[in-house]
Each structure stands twice: as C-alpha cells, then as structure tokens.
Scaffold this motif. Structure first.
Motif, PDB file in Angstrom:
ATOM      1  N   ILE A 218      45.640  46.513  46.161  1.00 34.64           N
ATOM      2  CA  ILE A 218      46.127  45.879  47.381  1.00 34.64           C
ATOM      3  C   ILE A 218      44.985  45.238  48.169  1.00 34.64           C
ATOM      4  CG2 ILE A 218      46.009  48.045  48.689  1.00 34.64           C
ATOM      5  CD1 ILE A 218      48.516  45.137  49.168  1.00 34.64           C
ATOM      6  N   PHE A 219      43.785  45.811  48.094  1.00 31.89           N
ATOM      7  CA  PHE A 219      42.655  45.243  48.834  1.00 31.89           C
ATOM      8  C   PHE A 219      42.252  43.889  48.242  1.00 31.89           C
ATOM      9  CE2 PHE A 219      41.695  49.985  49.129  1.00 31.89           C
ATOM     10  CZ  PHE A 219      42.459  50.137  50.268  1.00 31.89           C
ATOM     11  N   HIS A 220      42.221  43.803  46.916  1.00 38.18           N
ATOM     12  CA  HIS A 220      41.902  42.532  46.261  1.00 38.18           C
ATOM     13  C   HIS A 220      42.977  41.486  46.573  1.00 38.18           C
ATOM     14  CE1 HIS A 220      38.580  44.051  43.720  1.00 38.18           C
ATOM     15  NE2 HIS A 220      39.256  45.188  43.740  1.00 38.18           N
ATOM     16  N   GLN A 221      44.228  41.902  46.482  1.00 37.50           N
ATOM     17  CA  GLN A 221      45.343  40.989  46.716  1.00 37.50           C
ATOM     18  C   GLN A 221      45.321  40.457  48.146  1.00 37.50           C
ATOM     19  OE1 GLN A 221      49.073  42.879  45.898  1.00 37.50           O
ATOM     20  NE2 GLN A 221      50.293  41.209  46.745  1.00 37.50           N
ATOM     21  N   LEU A 222      45.146  41.359  49.111  1.00 31.69           N
ATOM     22  CA  LEU A 222      45.135  40.951  50.515  1.00 31.69           C
ATOM     23  C   LEU A 222      43.950  40.043  50.818  1.00 31.69           C
ATOM     24  CD1 LEU A 222      46.276  41.147  53.398  1.00 31.69           C
ATOM     25  CD2 LEU A 222      44.894  43.223  53.694  1.00 31.69           C
ATOM     26  N   LYS A 223      42.779  40.370  50.300  1.00 39.76           N
ATOM     27  CA  LYS A 223      41.599  39.525  50.551  1.00 39.76           C
ATOM     28  C   LYS A 223      41.809  38.134  49.979  1.00 39.76           C
ATOM     29  CE  LYS A 223      37.496  38.714  52.121  1.00 39.76           C
ATOM     30  NZ  LYS A 223      37.224  38.707  53.582  1.00 39.76           N
ATOM     31  N   ASP A 224      42.391  38.048  48.781  1.00 36.72           N
ATOM     32  CA  ASP A 224      42.687  36.743  48.194  1.00 36.72           C
ATOM     33  C   ASP A 224      43.625  35.940  49.102  1.00 36.72           C
ATOM     34  OD1 ASP A 224      41.225  36.454  45.922  1.00 36.72           O
ATOM     35  OD2 ASP A 224      42.882  36.719  44.519  1.00 36.72           O
ATOM     36  N   ALA A 225      44.689  36.581  49.574  1.00 39.82           N
ATOM     37  CA  ALA A 225      45.654  35.887  50.427  1.00 39.82           C
ATOM     38  C   ALA A 225      45.017  35.449  51.737  1.00 39.82           C
ATOM     39  CB  ALA A 225      46.861  36.783  50.701  1.00 39.82           C
ATOM     40  N   MET A 226      44.210  36.327  52.349  1.00 41.18           N
ATOM     41  CA  MET A 226      43.555  35.985  53.613  1.00 41.18           C
ATOM     42  C   MET A 226      42.555  34.843  53.425  1.00 41.18           C
ATOM     43  SD  MET A 226      44.692  37.991  56.118  1.00 41.18           S
ATOM     44  CE  MET A 226      43.400  37.750  57.323  1.00 41.18           C
ATOM     45  N   THR A 227      41.816  34.870  52.338  1.00 44.35           N
ATOM     46  CA  THR A 227      40.829  33.831  52.065  1.00 44.35           C
ATOM     47  C   THR A 227      41.493  32.474  51.865  1.00 44.35           C
ATOM     48  OG1 THR A 227      39.354  35.460  51.051  1.00 44.35           O
ATOM     49  CG2 THR A 227      38.943  33.149  50.510  1.00 44.35           C
ATOM     50  N   HIS A 228      42.749  32.496  51.428  1.00 39.91           N
ATOM     51  CA  HIS A 228      43.439  31.249  51.087  1.00 39.91           C
ATOM     52  C   HIS A 228      44.586  30.941  52.043  1.00 39.91           C
ATOM     53  CE1 HIS A 228      41.144  32.131  47.424  1.00 39.91           C
ATOM     54  NE2 HIS A 228      41.067  30.807  47.331  1.00 39.91           N
ATOM     55  N   GLY A 229      44.458  31.385  53.300  1.00 36.28           N
ATOM     56  CA  GLY A 229      45.328  30.865  54.329  1.00 36.28           C
ATOM     57  C   GLY A 229      46.201  31.840  55.080  1.00 36.28           C
ATOM     58  N   ALA A 230      46.420  33.030  54.552  1.00 35.00           N
ATOM     59  CA  ALA A 230      47.240  34.000  55.280  1.00 35.00           C
ATOM     60  C   ALA A 230      46.511  34.450  56.543  1.00 35.00           C
ATOM     61  CB  ALA A 230      47.559  35.207  54.404  1.00 35.00           C
ATOM     62  N   CYS A 231      47.296  34.834  57.572  1.00 32.38           N
ATOM     63  CA  CYS A 231      46.687  35.322  58.817  1.00 32.38           C
ATOM     64  C   CYS A 231      46.910  36.818  58.989  1.00 32.38           C
ATOM     65  CB  CYS A 231      47.248  34.567  60.019  1.00 32.38           C
ATOM     66  SG  CYS A 231      48.971  34.922  60.391  1.00 32.38           S
ATOM     67  N   GLY A 232      47.355  37.490  57.932  1.00 31.30           N
ATOM     68  CA  GLY A 232      47.557  38.926  58.035  1.00 31.30           C
ATOM     69  C   GLY A 232      48.437  39.446  56.915  1.00 31.30           C
ATOM     70  N   GLY A 233      48.915  40.665  57.104  1.00 32.43           N
ATOM     71  CA  GLY A 233      49.744  41.290  56.092  1.00 32.43           C
ATOM     72  C   GLY A 233      50.739  42.247  56.714  1.00 32.43           C
ATOM     73  N   ALA A 234      51.827  42.455  55.993  1.00 35.12           N
ATOM     74  CA  ALA A 234      52.827  43.469  56.353  1.00 35.12           C
ATOM     75  C   ALA A 234      52.949  44.385  55.152  1.00 35.12           C
ATOM     76  CB  ALA A 234      54.159  42.815  56.691  1.00 35.12           C
ATOM     77  N   ILE A 235      52.292  45.536  55.249  1.00 30.63           N
ATOM     78  CA  ILE A 235      52.119  46.395  54.073  1.00 30.63           C
ATOM     79  C   ILE A 235      52.611  47.787  54.418  1.00 30.63           C
ATOM     80  CG2 ILE A 235      50.429  47.315  52.433  1.00 30.63           C
ATOM     81  CD1 ILE A 235      48.718  44.760  53.289  1.00 30.63           C
ATOM     82  N   GLY A 236      53.691  48.202  53.745  1.00 26.73           N
ATOM     83  CA  GLY A 236      54.330  49.471  54.045  1.00 26.73           C
ATOM     84  C   GLY A 236      54.243  50.477  52.926  1.00 26.73           C
ATOM     85  N   ARG A 237      54.923  50.213  51.811  1.00 24.73           N
ATOM     86  CA  ARG A 237      55.007  51.193  50.729  1.00 24.73           C
ATOM     87  C   ARG A 237      53.641  51.564  50.172  1.00 24.73           C
ATOM     88  NH1 ARG A 237      59.725  48.161  47.421  1.00 24.73           N
ATOM     89  NH2 ARG A 237      58.774  46.387  48.520  1.00 24.73           N
ATOM     90  N   ARG A 238      52.718  50.633  50.205  1.00 31.70           N
ATOM     91  CA  ARG A 238      51.390  50.912  49.660  1.00 31.70           C
ATOM     92  C   ARG A 238      50.489  51.578  50.706  1.00 31.70           C
ATOM     93  NH1 ARG A 238      50.838  45.347  46.195  1.00 31.70           N
ATOM     94  NH2 ARG A 238      48.942  46.225  45.290  1.00 31.70           N
ATOM     95  N   VAL A 239      51.041  51.831  51.890  1.00 27.03           N
ATOM     96  CA  VAL A 239      50.358  52.634  52.918  1.00 27.03           C
ATOM     97  C   VAL A 239      51.000  54.004  52.994  1.00 27.03           C
ATOM     98  CG1 VAL A 239      49.854  52.869  55.379  1.00 27.03           C
ATOM     99  CG2 VAL A 239      49.588  50.648  54.264  1.00 27.03           C
ATOM    100  N   TRP A 240      52.259  54.071  53.509  1.00 24.69           N
ATOM    101  CA  TRP A 240      52.876  55.392  53.660  1.00 24.69           C
ATOM    102  C   TRP A 240      53.252  56.021  52.321  1.00 24.69           C
ATOM    103  CZ3 TRP A 240      57.558  54.477  51.622  1.00 24.69           C
ATOM    104  CH2 TRP A 240      58.222  53.277  51.907  1.00 24.69           C
ATOM    105  N   GLY A 241      53.285  55.222  51.239  1.00 22.30           N
ATOM    106  CA  GLY A 241      53.497  55.784  49.910  1.00 22.30           C
ATOM    107  C   GLY A 241      52.222  56.250  49.249  1.00 22.30           C
TER     108      GLY A 241
END
Length: 271
Positions: A218-241
C-alpha cells in the motif's frame, strides 16, 4: 461559500487523508471495524484529516470526532447476503446529511458494468445528489470506479484493472456532474494515471482497496498515486484490517501529508 468552508474541514493544506469504515453496511462487521468509536479515535490520534462513515456509525462515535472532517456515506447497496454491490439505493439526501453533521457527502457509481439501464440509474443518482449539494453548499465526493473487465491487477489487488482511459472517463464524469472530489482506484500505470488526473480538473484521492497479503504494498501504491497527481487517499481495510493499524496510519500519513518516501514510510511502519 458553504462548500469552501466545509471543504476546509476535510482537507489540510490541500491534502486529504481519509479513514473509511462504511464497509459493514454491505459486508457486515469485519475483523477490525467492529467498534466505530475506536476507529474514529484511531483516525484522530494518528493524523487523518477525515473519516468516511454512515450516519448510524457516526452517531455511535460522536464523542471521539474532535476536529476530524466528516464525509458521510449517503447511499448503499443491498447487503452481500442479498446480491451484487452494483444494486444501490439512497440512505439520505444532501439536506438530511447536512442536518446529521456532514462536512461532505459521498456516493458510489460504477461505470462499464455491462448493463446500460443500471449505469443510467447510477449516473442519474449522481446528477440528483449533485444538484442537491449545489443548492445547499454541501461538497460532494464521487466514488466512481470502472468495472470494465480487463486483466486482474497485481497493483491494487482488484479482480479487474481499469485501463487509464477507463479511469480518465470515470474521473472526468466527476467534473461534468458537478462533484468536488473524486475517489477511485490506482491502476499501476503512472503516466496514464497522471494524464487521467490532469484531465479531471478536480482533486483525486486513491481508494485503498481490499487487504493484501503484502502489508507494505500500500505504501508503494499510494506514493505512486501521489507522485502522479493524487492529493491523498481513502484507505480503510488495509488499515483497520492490519495487525498494526496505528503504525500503518502513521506511515500513510507521512506519505500524504509530509511527502515521505516509501523507504521512510516503511521505517515509520516498522518502528
């Protein structure tokens, strides 16, 4: 003015870090999301800007909210016992959500489901809620995900992986329908994703997706998305799970809010 004021409670310095736990309305309670109060406290204590929640769960967790923004789920599907998650109905309208304390509302929309009448109903729902939100100054997030069948993804662990053209269509519909924030998946195509975000002209946040066997993915995925235009994330199952929800949130927050590298995020996670 109402939209701008409410958006300030969801964003921090142009970034959005959301802990969603609206999943039980479809899946029922799952390991890690049984107690809304504990999840709100977890989000607040580990630097999330907002939670994504139903009105019922919000009521149970009200004393823990603090200064978290409230993104309220105002639609749902039938339960997993009853059938597929593309069959939807509204829980509240925008005005009811405002009375219930929402800073933003979120609804779901799937495109490419192979059923024109179903897709039309989902898009009509988006248009109706957008008009209501515009009338009362309520920000609207659209969670819009292409369900066009393609090869399974090794990036977001979905049984389908949208092409970047699919994502561009989905994101742009958010703009065309008058939404304020887009939540959708990251497909592992950095350049294509960047083009899709650029053509959207709205802030885009990455949906976390189902829990993976690789806790660090999830860290690699989120960093890729942020680097390429995303302004954040909504991450649930991979946190509380996760077996380590607090450190997971800390590491995700570092990527979103502090531009941390994947390596720094992994160090934070491992303590």
């Amino acid at each position: 003015m109402g939209k701008q004021l409410r958006m300030r409670r969801v964003f921090r310095n142009g970034r959005v870090f959301v802990l969603p736990f609206d999943h039980p309305i479809y899946y029922g309670p799952q390991t890690g999301n049984e107690d809304p109060s504990k999840l709100v406290a977890l989000a607040r204590e580990h630097g999330a800007t907002s939670i994504l929640v139903t009105a019922g769960a919000l009521r149970q967790a009200l004393d823990e909210i603090g200064d978290l923004g409230v993104i309220m789920r105002i639609d749902t599907t039938i339960s997993q016992v009853g059938g597929p998650d593309t069959v939807m109905h509204l829980l509240h309208n925008a005005e009811e959500a405002a009375v219930l304390g929402a800073d933003m509302v979120v609804i779901n929309c799937y495109i490419g489901v192979g059923d024109p009448e179903l897709e039309s109903r989902l898009l009509d729902k988006m248009a109706v809620i957008s008009r209501e939100c515009e009338t009362i100054g309520m920000p609207m997030c659209i969670e819009i995900i292409p369900r066009v069948p393609h090869e399974p993804s090794t990036i977001n662990h979905q049984p389908f992986s949208p092409t970047s053209d699919d994502l561009a269509t989905a994101m742009r519909l958010g703009l065309e329908y008058g939404c304020d924030l887009v939540k959708t998946v990251y497909n592992g195509d950095p350049e294509g994703y960047a083009r899709a975000v650029a053509a959207c002209h709205l802030p885009v946040i990455m949906a976390g997706g189902p829990k993976s066997t690789d806790d660090l993915a999830i860290f690699h995925q989120l960093k890729d998305a942020m680097t390429h235009g995303a302004c954040g994330g909504a991450i649930g199952r991979r946190v509380w799970g996760s077996d380590r929800p607090g450190p997971t949130l800390d590491a995700l927050r570092a990527i979103i809010m502090d531009d941390a590298s994947v390596e720094d995020a992994v160090r934070i996670y491992k303590g």
